[in-house]
Design a protein around this motif. Structure first.
Motif, PDB file in Angstrom:
ATOM      1  N   THR A 122      38.218 -21.384  58.854  1.00  0.00           N
ATOM      2  CA  THR A 122      40.065 -22.448  58.076  1.00  0.00           C
ATOM      3  C   THR A 122      40.310 -23.574  58.602  1.00  0.00           C
ATOM      4  OG1 THR A 122      41.122 -20.997  59.880  1.00  0.00           O
ATOM      5  CG2 THR A 122      40.202 -19.346  57.161  1.00  0.00           C
ATOM      6  N   ILE A 123      41.520 -24.196  58.152  1.00  0.00           N
ATOM      7  CA  ILE A 123      42.306 -24.828  58.681  1.00  0.00           C
ATOM      8  C   ILE A 123      42.967 -25.107  60.243  1.00  0.00           C
ATOM      9  CG2 ILE A 123      44.035 -24.424  57.415  1.00  0.00           C
ATOM     10  CD1 ILE A 123      42.544 -28.086  57.617  1.00  0.00           C
ATOM     11  N   PHE A 124      43.317 -23.640  60.492  1.00  0.00           N
ATOM     12  CA  PHE A 124      44.260 -22.712  62.185  1.00  0.00           C
ATOM     13  C   PHE A 124      42.469 -23.046  62.518  1.00  0.00           C
ATOM     14  CE2 PHE A 124      47.777 -21.034  60.320  1.00  0.00           C
ATOM     15  CZ  PHE A 124      48.012 -21.940  59.591  1.00  0.00           C
ATOM     16  N   LYS A 125      41.722 -22.172  62.265  1.00  0.00           N
ATOM     17  CA  LYS A 125      40.316 -22.317  63.403  1.00  0.00           C
ATOM     18  C   LYS A 125      39.847 -23.403  63.230  1.00  0.00           C
ATOM     19  CE  LYS A 125      36.338 -20.146  65.339  1.00  0.00           C
ATOM     20  NZ  LYS A 125      36.742 -19.757  66.622  1.00  0.00           N
ATOM     21  N   ARG A 126      39.824 -24.091  62.507  1.00  0.00           N
ATOM     22  CA  ARG A 126      39.440 -26.026  63.014  1.00  0.00           C
ATOM     23  C   ARG A 126      40.253 -26.745  64.302  1.00  0.00           C
ATOM     24  NH1 ARG A 126      37.905 -29.251  57.968  1.00  0.00           N
ATOM     25  NH2 ARG A 126      37.143 -30.303  59.691  1.00  0.00           N
ATOM     26  N   ILE A 127      41.604 -25.927  63.918  1.00  0.00           N
ATOM     27  CA  ILE A 127      42.325 -26.265  65.154  1.00  0.00           C
ATOM     28  C   ILE A 127      42.456 -26.072  66.602  1.00  0.00           C
ATOM     29  CG2 ILE A 127      45.123 -26.405  65.390  1.00  0.00           C
ATOM     30  CD1 ILE A 127      45.578 -26.482  62.967  1.00  0.00           C
ATOM     31  N   ILE A 128      42.209 -24.943  66.789  1.00  0.00           N
ATOM     32  CA  ILE A 128      42.261 -24.058  67.948  1.00  0.00           C
ATOM     33  C   ILE A 128      40.938 -24.532  68.545  1.00  0.00           C
ATOM     34  CG2 ILE A 128      40.387 -22.075  68.303  1.00  0.00           C
ATOM     35  CD1 ILE A 128      42.420 -20.513  66.460  1.00  0.00           C
TER      36      ILE A 128
ATOM     37  N   GLU B 157      38.509 -29.360  66.144  1.00  0.00           N
ATOM     38  CA  GLU B 157      38.342 -30.318  65.478  1.00  0.00           C
ATOM     39  C   GLU B 157      38.919 -31.058  64.470  1.00  0.00           C
ATOM     40  OE1 GLU B 157      34.831 -26.968  64.308  1.00  0.00           O
ATOM     41  OE2 GLU B 157      35.753 -27.890  62.479  1.00  0.00           O
ATOM     42  N   ILE B 158      40.198 -30.881  64.492  1.00  0.00           N
ATOM     43  CA  ILE B 158      41.697 -31.362  63.409  1.00  0.00           C
ATOM     44  C   ILE B 158      42.746 -31.631  64.325  1.00  0.00           C
ATOM     45  CG2 ILE B 158      40.526 -30.982  61.276  1.00  0.00           C
ATOM     46  CD1 ILE B 158      42.672 -29.292  60.909  1.00  0.00           C
ATOM     47  N   PRO B 159      43.478 -32.630  63.931  1.00  0.00           N
ATOM     48  CA  PRO B 159      44.521 -32.741  65.247  1.00  0.00           C
ATOM     49  C   PRO B 159      45.729 -31.272  65.408  1.00  0.00           C
ATOM     50  CG  PRO B 159      44.191 -34.479  63.931  1.00  0.00           C
ATOM     51  CD  PRO B 159      43.587 -33.970  63.710  1.00  0.00           C
TER      52      PRO B 159
ATOM     53  N   ASP C  53      54.813 -26.806  61.934  1.00  0.00           N
ATOM     54  CA  ASP C  53      54.098 -26.657  60.997  1.00  0.00           C
ATOM     55  C   ASP C  53      53.918 -27.816  60.087  1.00  0.00           C
ATOM     56  OD1 ASP C  53      54.237 -24.831  58.184  1.00  0.00           O
ATOM     57  OD2 ASP C  53      54.450 -26.494  58.083  1.00  0.00           O
ATOM     58  N   VAL C  54      53.166 -28.221  59.868  1.00  0.00           N
ATOM     59  CA  VAL C  54      53.675 -30.336  58.641  1.00  0.00           C
ATOM     60  C   VAL C  54      53.922 -30.051  58.238  1.00  0.00           C
ATOM     61  CG1 VAL C  54      50.723 -29.299  57.238  1.00  0.00           C
ATOM     62  CG2 VAL C  54      51.217 -31.142  58.572  1.00  0.00           C
ATOM     63  N   ASN C  55      53.984 -28.887  56.928  1.00  0.00           N
ATOM     64  CA  ASN C  55      55.469 -29.030  56.428  1.00  0.00           C
ATOM     65  C   ASN C  55      56.910 -28.254  56.138  1.00  0.00           C
ATOM     66  OD1 ASN C  55      55.857 -29.841  53.980  1.00  0.00           O
ATOM     67  ND2 ASN C  55      55.147 -27.802  52.686  1.00  0.00           N
ATOM     68  N   PRO C  56      57.563 -28.193  57.621  1.00  0.00           N
ATOM     69  CA  PRO C  56      58.631 -27.655  58.117  1.00  0.00           C
ATOM     70  C   PRO C  56      59.597 -27.948  57.242  1.00  0.00           C
ATOM     71  CG  PRO C  56      58.514 -29.722  58.558  1.00  0.00           C
ATOM     72  CD  PRO C  56      57.129 -30.200  58.574  1.00  0.00           C
TER      73      PRO C  56
ATOM     74  N   VAL D 159      57.854 -23.960  63.697  1.00  0.00           N
ATOM     75  CA  VAL D 159      56.365 -23.912  64.981  1.00  0.00           C
ATOM     76  C   VAL D 159      55.365 -22.557  64.765  1.00  0.00           C
ATOM     77  CG1 VAL D 159      55.618 -23.055  66.514  1.00  0.00           C
ATOM     78  CG2 VAL D 159      57.596 -25.198  66.958  1.00  0.00           C
ATOM     79  N   LEU D 160      53.822 -22.165  64.179  1.00  0.00           N
ATOM     80  CA  LEU D 160      53.265 -21.717  63.710  1.00  0.00           C
ATOM     81  C   LEU D 160      52.243 -21.075  64.864  1.00  0.00           C
ATOM     82  CD1 LEU D 160      51.326 -23.322  61.026  1.00  0.00           C
ATOM     83  CD2 LEU D 160      53.212 -22.070  60.630  1.00  0.00           C
ATOM     84  N   LEU D 161      52.209 -20.171  65.281  1.00  0.00           N
ATOM     85  CA  LEU D 161      52.220 -18.731  66.353  1.00  0.00           C
ATOM     86  C   LEU D 161      50.309 -18.602  65.878  1.00  0.00           C
ATOM     87  CD1 LEU D 161      51.521 -18.564  69.906  1.00  0.00           C
ATOM     88  CD2 LEU D 161      52.732 -16.539  68.972  1.00  0.00           C
TER      89      LEU D 161
ATOM     90  N   VAL E  38      55.305 -13.256  58.635  1.00  0.00           N
ATOM     91  CA  VAL E  38      54.844 -13.231  58.694  1.00  0.00           C
ATOM     92  C   VAL E  38      54.127 -13.753  57.164  1.00  0.00           C
ATOM     93  CG1 VAL E  38      52.383 -12.204  59.164  1.00  0.00           C
ATOM     94  CG2 VAL E  38      53.506 -12.182  60.952  1.00  0.00           C
ATOM     95  N   ASN E  39      53.820 -14.267  56.479  1.00  0.00           N
ATOM     96  CA  ASN E  39      53.343 -13.609  55.437  1.00  0.00           C
ATOM     97  C   ASN E  39      51.751 -13.388  54.726  1.00  0.00           C
ATOM     98  OD1 ASN E  39      55.693 -15.091  54.245  1.00  0.00           O
ATOM     99  ND2 ASN E  39      54.719 -17.179  54.057  1.00  0.00           N
ATOM    100  N   CYS E  40      51.987 -12.070  53.927  1.00  0.00           N
ATOM    101  CA  CYS E  40      50.911 -11.265  54.398  1.00  0.00           C
ATOM    102  C   CYS E  40      50.007 -11.297  52.083  1.00  0.00           C
ATOM    103  CB  CYS E  40      50.440 -10.040  54.614  1.00  0.00           C
ATOM    104  SG  CYS E  40      49.098  -8.861  54.560  1.00  0.00           S
TER     105      CYS E  40
ATOM    106  N   GLY F  27      52.663 -11.976  49.518  1.00  0.00           N
ATOM    107  CA  GLY F  27      53.549 -12.372  50.167  1.00  0.00           C
ATOM    108  C   GLY F  27      53.770 -14.372  50.294  1.00  0.00           C
ATOM    109  N   GLY F  28      52.621 -15.051  50.002  1.00  0.00           N
ATOM    110  CA  GLY F  28      52.804 -16.321  49.726  1.00  0.00           C
ATOM    111  C   GLY F  28      52.230 -16.751  50.869  1.00  0.00           C
ATOM    112  N   GLN F  29      50.462 -16.170  51.387  1.00  0.00           N
ATOM    113  CA  GLN F  29      49.766 -16.437  52.170  1.00  0.00           C
ATOM    114  C   GLN F  29      48.857 -17.402  51.996  1.00  0.00           C
ATOM    115  OE1 GLN F  29      47.613 -13.444  54.302  1.00  0.00           O
ATOM    116  NE2 GLN F  29      46.601 -14.944  56.041  1.00  0.00           N
ATOM    117  N   THR F  30      48.674 -18.380  52.363  1.00  0.00           N
ATOM    118  CA  THR F  30      47.334 -19.624  52.076  1.00  0.00           C
ATOM    119  C   THR F  30      46.206 -20.314  52.984  1.00  0.00           C
ATOM    120  OG1 THR F  30      49.105 -21.813  52.572  1.00  0.00           O
ATOM    121  CG2 THR F  30      49.330 -21.019  50.691  1.00  0.00           C
ATOM    122  N   VAL F  31      47.232 -19.310  54.191  1.00  0.00           N
ATOM    123  CA  VAL F  31      46.054 -19.835  55.271  1.00  0.00           C
ATOM    124  C   VAL F  31      45.689 -18.340  56.106  1.00  0.00           C
ATOM    125  CG1 VAL F  31      45.304 -20.840  57.286  1.00  0.00           C
ATOM    126  CG2 VAL F  31      46.755 -22.130  55.815  1.00  0.00           C
TER     127      VAL F  31
END
Ligand code: 5GP
Length: 116
Positions: free
Chosen positions: A7-13, A16-18, A33-36, A42-44, A88-90, A94-98
């Protein structure tokens, strides 16, 4: 062998991406968040790969307690003494995208209700 794409978040962890990181420890990472959707958004995320709330188990109770402690610390650091919202979107409805568990921390203005 089934190869799952990161996932994009794993790549941030994995750096691999800034990301604009505001907090990191051995178990979690927080970044803007890139789209505040508010002046502070902030995303935790836990570093453990948990797809959504539905994948949490009893084994994660210590981790969850830690995450909520970090949320409290972060809101102080981010100047949200007047209040904030944690979302938390689920799943699809719930609108979860990642599909890496994440807590949205939103604040810095009066937030409306209810969600769209
Ligand atoms: P969800 O819709 O899954 O609850 O939230 C995903 C959030 O991740 C969205 O608010 C979206 O703006 C944010 N997001 C998606 N890709 C990236 C990214 O590459 N970097 C950052 N910082 N945030 C992202």
């Amino acid at each position: 062998m089934l190869l799952m794409e990161k996932t994009i978040f794993k790549r941030i962890i994995d750096k691999e991406i800034p990301a604009n990181i505001v907090y990191e420890d051995d178990d979690c990472l927080a970044f803007h968040d890139v789209n505040p959707q508010a002046p502070v958004h902030v995303l935790l995320i836990p570093k453990k790969e948990i797809a959504s709330l539905n994948q949490l188990s009893e084994d994660d109770s210590v981790l969850l307690g830690h995450l909520f402690g970090v949320i409290r610390e972060l809101t102080q650091k981010l100047g949200l003494e007047n209040g904030y919202r944690v979302v938390v979107n689920c799943g699809d409805d719930g609108g979860q995208t990642v599909y890496h568990l994440h807590f949205h921390i939103l604040g810095g203005r009066q937030l409306g209700w209810s969600p769209g």
